[in-house]
Write a protein that holds these residues in place. Structure first.
Motif, PDB file in Angstrom:
ATOM      1  N   TYR A  85       5.795   4.184  -1.251  1.00  0.00           N
ATOM      2  CA  TYR A  85       5.150   5.380  -0.709  1.00  0.00           C
ATOM      3  C   TYR A  85       5.422   5.587   0.780  1.00  0.00           C
ATOM      4  CZ  TYR A  85       2.755   5.114  -5.150  1.00  0.00           C
ATOM      5  OH  TYR A  85       2.476   5.046  -6.490  1.00  0.00           O
ATOM      6  N   CYS A  86       6.132   4.663   1.405  1.00  0.00           N
ATOM      7  CA  CYS A  86       6.483   4.760   2.829  1.00  0.00           C
ATOM      8  C   CYS A  86       5.270   4.895   3.735  1.00  0.00           C
ATOM      9  CB  CYS A  86       7.462   5.906   3.072  1.00  0.00           C
ATOM     10  SG  CYS A  86       9.003   5.724   2.198  1.00  0.00           S
ATOM     11  N   THR A  87       4.202   4.198   3.377  1.00  0.00           N
ATOM     12  CA  THR A  87       3.013   4.183   4.221  1.00  0.00           C
ATOM     13  C   THR A  87       2.443   2.771   4.252  1.00  0.00           C
ATOM     14  OG1 THR A  87       1.573   4.782   2.364  1.00  0.00           O
ATOM     15  CG2 THR A  87       2.337   6.576   3.755  1.00  0.00           C
TER      16      THR A  87
END
Length: 177
Positions: A85-87
């Protein structure tokens, strides 16, 4: 159904392998199949290409499983979730998973150190963690420049931060530490 490799396109080729580990099904879109040397079932596909596709899927699953087991001890977020999710879950995730995150960034052609500014909504955000990092950087710079007077001041500030503040229950007369 969605392609098991790219997870974007509609699957049009459905493969099933039966082996010692049981039955395994793979769904492929036309682009992923052609990229791996598998064409529409006009003729029997090359068994080496099929084996390579099954191996690729297994490797992706093993990587996902191993990354799912790596958790941030602060917030509990998994490395798999961060990469998918790139978080990140917390600021510590960046330090804990630093090498894994850098490897993914390099795969996407991103390198170097972030030198931007703090977002406006966080410009006034300060806590002991950010203060400690700022003071440590200033201390390192002062030592590097052989400015020992400034280094001593920064060292003293760091010690004061480590002791805690009055609101944390620390009092100047406490000798319990």
């Amino acid at each position: 159904m969605v392609c098991d490799l790219c997870k974007e396109n509609e699957a049009v080729i459905f493969l099933e392998a039966i082996g010692k580990n049981g039955k395994r099904k793979i769904n492929l879109c036309t682009q992923c199949a052609m990229a791996r040397g598998i064409q529409a079932p006009v003729s029997a596909p090359n068994s080496e290409n099929l084996a390579a596709v099954f191996k690729e899927i297994e490797e992706k699953e093993e990587l996902r499983d191993s990354n799912s087991k790596k958790l941030c001890p602060i917030c509990g977020k998994s490395l798999y979730s961060i990469l998918k999710y790139c978080t990140a879950g917390c600021p510590e995730c960046y330090e804990i998973f630093k090498s894994d995150i850098q490897k993914v960034l390099q795969e996407h052609g991103i390198s170097g150190v972030y030198t931007g500014s703090m977002p406006k909504r966080l410009a006034s955000f300060r806590n002991s963690l950010t203060d400690r990092a700022d003071l440590q950087a200033k201390l390192d710079e002062a030592v590097k420049n052989e400015n020992y007077e400034k280094a001593a001041v920064y060292r003293d500030f760091l010690k004061a931060l480590e002791r805690g503040s009055v609101s944390d229950g620390f009092q100047a007369g406490d000798d319990n530490e």
